[in-house]
Design an enzyme around this catalytic site. Structure first.
Site: not given
Ligand SMILES: Cc1cc2nc3c(=O)[nH]c(=O)nc-3n(C[C@H](O)[C@H](O)[C@H](O)COP(=O)(O)OP(=O)(O)OC[C@H]3O[C@@H](n4cnc5c(N)ncnc54)[C@H](O)[C@@H]3O)c2cc1C
Length: 332
Positions: A162, A232, A328
């Site tokens: 992660r 998580s 996380e």
């Molecule tokens: C219901 C649910 C289930 C989930 N299951 C899992 C799972 O099974 N496994 C897992 O690993 N995670 C899981 N997650 C966590 C989440 O889905 C992941 O971490 C996902 O990849 C986050 O993507 P996001 O676009 O929403 O990121 P955001 O929350 O928008 O951003 C996360 C971080 O990335 C940075 N960021 C985003 N885009 C960019 C970019 N283009 N350039 C630079 N920085 C950037 C942001 O600044 C921030 O620091 C889950 C979340 C939910 C709500």
């Protein structure tokens, strides 16, 4: 010229849905948009994907740049694999479904994870024995201090559990280069997946694996559009084998998994359950009844409600096991 809005509510921009605001907000659809915006501002910036791993506990006194760079392009294809360049604003889950439909394999175990391609890279998402870093060739970024475009190779991304270099860099991810296999070799080594596949008795194709995982996830993880959550909330705990033996001597029911390099992974969800906290609710936040790793918001929670609950759970786990658990999610 990019349109920048003032005082925008962030409630619908993160899946935990705390009602906070940012001072400035804009959407970017191309690399040039990003360069324009970062040239113009001297504010603190935050790059936002879907907000599925970010919780805005407080107002953000800077500029939120919402990444909407889309598109999937084939760069190279051989008999064995395909190289794809994918916009950082594409939806991860849609990309997985698209790959399965087109018979490109390697990410079927990561189906149904919410968020964007960019967010997936930053967090090195993982599930059912697979991490996104397994299929990344490299990442195209813009350095927001020098405005230069760079290609960061897989090694340079320093992916780990992660984690990646992008958590502490000035890089804005614009697109990602993936190498996916054209040979179907489903990975069903993860125990709960293996058990479920056996009990469903299906011939194992990548499509079957993704269908089984979709079912498992639907049973275990609440839909964030209905029950507000961030997946998580906590990271699993990684400790030395020595510390693990001591822990098991006192709590023999704890499940420990070999993590390589003399380290052991312990489920934080189980530690929270052993503190008797599954289903516990306080000030609009609840520890999910089916999965103690997940915190949910009844729609009225404030940032303080969440940080209080976080401190409470952390304190309970520390007092019982002497282990400090880490979030996380990113709490801002
Ligand atoms: C219901 C649910 C289930 C989930 N299951 C899992 C799972 O099974 N496994 C897992 O690993 N995670 C899981 N997650 C966590 C989440 O889905 C992941 O971490 C996902 O990849 C986050 O993507 P996001 O676009 O929403 O990121 P955001 O929350 O928008 O951003 C996360 C971080 O990335 C940075 N960021 C985003 N885009 C960019 C970019 N283009 N350039 C630079 N920085 C950037 C942001 O600044 C921030 O620091 C889950 C979340 C939910 C709500």
């Amino acid at each position: 010229m990019i349109h920048v809005e003032n005082n925008v509510s962030l409630r619908n921009f993160h899946t935990f849905r705390i009602d906070s605001q940012c001072k400035h907000y804009c959407c970017v659809k191309t690399e040039d948009d990003i360069i324009d915006v970062i040239h113009q501002t001297d504010e603190n910036i935050f790059i936002l994907g879907n907000g599925s791993n970010t919780i805005f506990c407080n107002d953000f006194h800077g500029l939120i740049i919402h990444n909407k760079i889309n598109g999937i392009e084939v760069l190279k294809e051989t008999a064995n694999d395909i190289t794809l360049k994918v916009g950082a604003g594409e939806q991860w889950s849609g990309f997985v479904d698209w790959c399965i439909c087109n018979n490109y394999f390697g990410i079927e175990n990561l189906v149904m994870i919410p968020g964007t391609i960019g967010g997936a890279i930053v967090q090195n998402i993982g599930a059912y024995g697979v991490e996104v870093s397994n299929v990344v060739d490299g990442v195209n970024v813009i350095d927001n201090k020098t405005f230069k475009s760079l290609y960061i190779s897989n090694d340079e991304c320093r992916f780990s559990y992660r984690d990646s270099i992008f958590k502490c860099s000035n890089y804005v991810i614009t697109n990602v280069v993936f190498v996916l296999s054209k040979k179907e070799r489903p990975n069903i080594r993860y125990k709960s997946l293996n058990d479920a596949i056996k009990s469903s008795g299906c011939n194992v194709t990548a499509k079957d694996v993704s269908n089984v995982i979709k079912q498992l996830r639907s049973q275990r993880i609440p839909d964030p559009n209905i029950v507000y959550n961030s997946g998580s909330f906590f990271k699993n705990v990684i400790i030395s084998k020595e510390s693990c033996y001591k822990l098991l001597a006192k709590y023999p029911d704890i499940k420990a998994y070999d993590n390589g390099d003399g380290l052991v992974k312990i489920s934080t969800g189980q530690l929270i359950e052993l503190c008797g906290l599954r289903g516990f609710e306080k000030n609009n936040i609840r520890i999910h009844d089916g999965n103690a790793m997940i915190l949910t918001n009844n729609g009225k929670a404030t940032g303080k409600d969440l940080t209080d609950m976080f401190d409470y759970i952390r304190g309970k786990v520390y007092n019982k096991f002497g282990i400090t658990i880490e979030p996380e999610v990113l709490m801002i």
